[in-house]
Design a protein around this motif. Structure first.
Motif, PDB file in Angstrom:
ATOM      1  N   ALA A   1       0.825  -1.205   0.000  1.00 41.92           N
ATOM      2  CA  ALA A   1       0.000   0.000   0.000  1.00 41.92           C
ATOM      3  C   ALA A   1       0.862   1.259   0.000  1.00 41.92           C
ATOM      4  CB  ALA A   1      -0.929  -0.006   1.212  1.00 41.92           C
ATOM      5  N   ILE A   2       1.918   1.272   0.782  1.00 41.33           N
ATOM      6  CA  ILE A   2       2.788   2.451   0.837  1.00 41.33           C
ATOM      7  C   ILE A   2       3.526   2.653  -0.480  1.00 41.33           C
ATOM      8  CG2 ILE A   2       4.897   3.339   1.910  1.00 41.33           C
ATOM      9  CD1 ILE A   2       3.822   2.290   4.568  1.00 41.33           C
ATOM     10  N   VAL A   3       4.035   1.579  -1.059  1.00 39.11           N
ATOM     11  CA  VAL A   3       4.740   1.696  -2.341  1.00 39.11           C
ATOM     12  C   VAL A   3       3.797   2.200  -3.424  1.00 39.11           C
ATOM     13  CG1 VAL A   3       5.848   0.359  -4.170  1.00 39.11           C
ATOM     14  CG2 VAL A   3       6.555   0.051  -1.812  1.00 39.11           C
ATOM     15  N   ALA A   4       2.571   1.683  -3.444  1.00 41.98           N
ATOM     16  CA  ALA A   4       1.597   2.142  -4.440  1.00 41.98           C
ATOM     17  C   ALA A   4       1.287   3.630  -4.250  1.00 41.98           C
ATOM     18  CB  ALA A   4       0.327   1.310  -4.356  1.00 41.98           C
ATOM     19  N   GLY A   5       1.107   4.048  -3.005  1.00 43.87           N
ATOM     20  CA  GLY A   5       0.836   5.462  -2.734  1.00 43.87           C
ATOM     21  C   GLY A   5       1.988   6.365  -3.130  1.00 43.87           C
ATOM     22  N   VAL A   6       3.210   5.943  -2.821  1.00 46.11           N
ATOM     23  CA  VAL A   6       4.383   6.741  -3.177  1.00 46.11           C
ATOM     24  C   VAL A   6       4.528   6.823  -4.693  1.00 46.11           C
ATOM     25  CG1 VAL A   6       6.903   6.748  -3.114  1.00 46.11           C
ATOM     26  CG2 VAL A   6       5.616   6.412  -1.022  1.00 46.11           C
ATOM     27  N   LEU A   7       4.282   5.715  -5.392  1.00 42.57           N
ATOM     28  CA  LEU A   7       4.376   5.741  -6.853  1.00 42.57           C
ATOM     29  C   LEU A   7       3.376   6.711  -7.464  1.00 42.57           C
ATOM     30  CD1 LEU A   7       4.920   1.996  -7.787  1.00 42.57           C
ATOM     31  CD2 LEU A   7       6.478   3.899  -8.190  1.00 42.57           C
ATOM     32  N   VAL A   8       2.144   6.669  -6.983  1.00 49.71           N
ATOM     33  CA  VAL A   8       1.108   7.556  -7.538  1.00 49.71           C
ATOM     34  C   VAL A   8       1.448   9.014  -7.248  1.00 49.71           C
ATOM     35  CG1 VAL A   8      -1.310   8.252  -7.290  1.00 49.71           C
ATOM     36  CG2 VAL A   8      -0.733   5.840  -7.516  1.00 49.71           C
ATOM     37  N   LEU A   9       1.746   9.321  -5.988  1.00 54.32           N
ATOM     38  CA  LEU A   9       2.012  10.714  -5.634  1.00 54.32           C
ATOM     39  C   LEU A   9       3.303  11.233  -6.271  1.00 54.32           C
ATOM     40  CD1 LEU A   9       0.923  10.726  -1.891  1.00 54.32           C
ATOM     41  CD2 LEU A   9      -0.303  11.658  -3.863  1.00 54.32           C
ATOM     42  N   SER A  10       4.323  10.393  -6.339  1.00 56.67           N
ATOM     43  CA  SER A  10       5.585  10.840  -6.947  1.00 56.67           C
ATOM     44  C   SER A  10       5.435  11.059  -8.450  1.00 56.67           C
ATOM     45  CB  SER A  10       6.681   9.816  -6.685  1.00 56.67           C
ATOM     46  OG  SER A  10       6.940   9.724  -5.311  1.00 56.67           O
ATOM     47  N   SER A  11       4.668  10.206  -9.111  1.00 57.42           N
ATOM     48  CA  SER A  11       4.473  10.411 -10.547  1.00 57.42           C
ATOM     49  C   SER A  11       3.654  11.668 -10.816  1.00 57.42           C
ATOM     50  CB  SER A  11       3.813   9.187 -11.177  1.00 57.42           C
ATOM     51  OG  SER A  11       2.530   8.978 -10.626  1.00 57.42           O
ATOM     52  N   LEU A  12       2.676  11.957  -9.980  1.00 58.48           N
ATOM     53  CA  LEU A  12       1.916  13.199 -10.147  1.00 58.48           C
ATOM     54  C   LEU A  12       2.797  14.417  -9.890  1.00 58.48           C
ATOM     55  CD1 LEU A  12      -1.461  12.224  -8.453  1.00 58.48           C
ATOM     56  CD2 LEU A  12      -1.002  12.491 -10.884  1.00 58.48           C
ATOM     57  N   ALA A  13       3.630  14.358  -8.853  1.00 63.80           N
ATOM     58  CA  ALA A  13       4.530  15.479  -8.567  1.00 63.80           C
ATOM     59  C   ALA A  13       5.561  15.640  -9.678  1.00 63.80           C
ATOM     60  CB  ALA A  13       5.223  15.257  -7.226  1.00 63.80           C
ATOM     61  N   GLY A  14       6.088  14.529 -10.188  1.00 64.87           N
ATOM     62  CA  GLY A  14       7.051  14.601 -11.287  1.00 64.87           C
ATOM     63  C   GLY A  14       6.439  15.203 -12.535  1.00 64.87           C
ATOM     64  N   TYR A  15       5.188  14.830 -12.815  1.00 62.33           N
ATOM     65  CA  TYR A  15       4.497  15.405 -13.977  1.00 62.33           C
ATOM     66  C   TYR A  15       4.320  16.907 -13.792  1.00 62.33           C
ATOM     67  CZ  TYR A  15       1.026  16.322 -17.541  1.00 62.33           C
ATOM     68  OH  TYR A  15       0.360  16.831 -18.615  1.00 62.33           O
ATOM     69  N   ALA A  16       3.934  17.313 -12.575  1.00 60.95           N
ATOM     70  CA  ALA A  16       3.733  18.738 -12.310  1.00 60.95           C
ATOM     71  C   ALA A  16       5.033  19.514 -12.479  1.00 60.95           C
ATOM     72  CB  ALA A  16       3.172  18.934 -10.905  1.00 60.95           C
ATOM     73  N   PHE A  17       6.139  18.977 -11.986  1.00 61.37           N
ATOM     74  CA  PHE A  17       7.414  19.673 -12.134  1.00 61.37           C
ATOM     75  C   PHE A  17       7.882  19.705 -13.578  1.00 61.37           C
ATOM     76  CE2 PHE A  17       8.255  19.057  -7.494  1.00 61.37           C
ATOM     77  CZ  PHE A  17       8.466  20.389  -7.207  1.00 61.37           C
ATOM     78  N   ALA A  18       7.571  18.682 -14.346  1.00 65.07           N
ATOM     79  CA  ALA A  18       8.062  18.620 -15.723  1.00 65.07           C
ATOM     80  C   ALA A  18       7.222  19.460 -16.677  1.00 65.07           C
ATOM     81  CB  ALA A  18       8.087  17.166 -16.189  1.00 65.07           C
ATOM     82  N   ARG A  19       5.918  19.482 -16.505  1.00 68.76           N
ATOM     83  CA  ARG A  19       5.040  20.081 -17.504  1.00 68.76           C
ATOM     84  C   ARG A  19       4.430  21.427 -17.126  1.00 68.76           C
ATOM     85  NH1 ARG A  19       5.832  17.469 -22.273  1.00 68.76           N
ATOM     86  NH2 ARG A  19       6.038  15.262 -21.860  1.00 68.76           N
ATOM     87  N   LEU A  20       4.201  21.627 -15.851  1.00 66.39           N
ATOM     88  CA  LEU A  20       3.487  22.832 -15.443  1.00 66.39           C
ATOM     89  C   LEU A  20       4.452  23.939 -15.058  1.00 66.39           C
ATOM     90  CD1 LEU A  20       0.717  21.198 -13.230  1.00 66.39           C
ATOM     91  CD2 LEU A  20       0.593  21.796 -15.643  1.00 66.39           C
ATOM     92  N   LYS A  21       4.011  25.163 -15.283  1.00 63.97           N
ATOM     93  CA  LYS A  21       4.782  26.333 -14.873  1.00 63.97           C
ATOM     94  C   LYS A  21       4.002  27.016 -13.760  1.00 63.97           C
ATOM     95  CE  LYS A  21       6.943  26.951 -19.286  1.00 63.97           C
ATOM     96  NZ  LYS A  21       7.022  27.667 -20.524  1.00 63.97           N
ATOM     97  N   PHE A  22       4.626  27.128 -12.586  1.00 66.31           N
ATOM     98  CA  PHE A  22       3.962  27.776 -11.467  1.00 66.31           C
ATOM     99  C   PHE A  22       4.988  28.553 -10.655  1.00 66.31           C
ATOM    100  CE2 PHE A  22       4.889  23.397 -10.393  1.00 66.31           C
ATOM    101  CZ  PHE A  22       5.561  23.482  -9.188  1.00 66.31           C
ATOM    102  N   CYS A  23       4.511  29.484  -9.861  1.00 67.59           N
ATOM    103  CA  CYS A  23       5.371  30.351  -9.070  1.00 67.59           C
ATOM    104  C   CYS A  23       6.052  29.529  -7.961  1.00 67.59           C
ATOM    105  CB  CYS A  23       4.539  31.473  -8.459  1.00 67.59           C
ATOM    106  SG  CYS A  23       5.503  32.665  -7.545  1.00 67.59           S
ATOM    107  N   GLY A  24       7.354  29.681  -7.804  1.00 68.80           N
ATOM    108  CA  GLY A  24       8.106  28.986  -6.767  1.00 68.80           C
ATOM    109  C   GLY A  24       8.531  27.582  -7.139  1.00 68.80           C
TER     110      GLY A  24
END
Length: 123
Positions: free
Chosen positions: A74-97
């Motif tokens: 359960a923890i590995v699945a949660g980390v994979l989902v949240l880390s992939s979403l955060a990685g996508y946000a850092f790679a594709r989105l432009k936001f302040c900070g």
């Protein structure tokens, strides 16, 4: 001369291998003995093999192992989902900070996890 170095390295590595495997050999040897056999002769081989000892320990440990596996998956699945979403946000989105937040995450990754173990119990 090269052959002497090779032979010396093999001897040293063989010695280290024996020292490394000795605790496993002792654990396997002692796991097959009764208490009386352990106290009477520590280094001798057991009189008979007792696979029921492993069965008893498996029955006792199975619920704990299953619980640990469920939590780990359960923890590995949660980390994979949240880390992939955060990685996508850092790679594709432009936001302040974005740069400051990414730098903070990289710096936090440099701290060994063992350093945060004791303070986690103090809070």
């Amino acid at each position: 001369m090269n052959r002497v170095k090779s032979t010396g390295a093999i001897l040293v590595l063989s010695l280290l291998l024996m020292v490394t495997l000795l605790p496993f050999y002792i654990a396997l040897l002692l796991s097959q003995k009764t208490n009386g056999e352990v106290h009477s002769s520590l280094w001798s081989l057991p009189a008979t093999l007792r696979p029921e000892y492993y069965q008893q320990s498996w029955v006792a440990l199975y619920p704990s192992i299953l619980n640990s596996m469920i939590i780990c998956i359960a923890i590995v699945a949660g980390v994979l989902v949240l880390s992939s979403l955060a990685g996508y946000a850092f790679a594709r989105l432009k936001f302040c900070g974005k740069g400051v937040l990414f730098t903070a995450i990289i710096f936090l990754m440099m701290i060994p996890g063992i350093l945060t173990l004791v303070p986690g119990y103090l809070w």
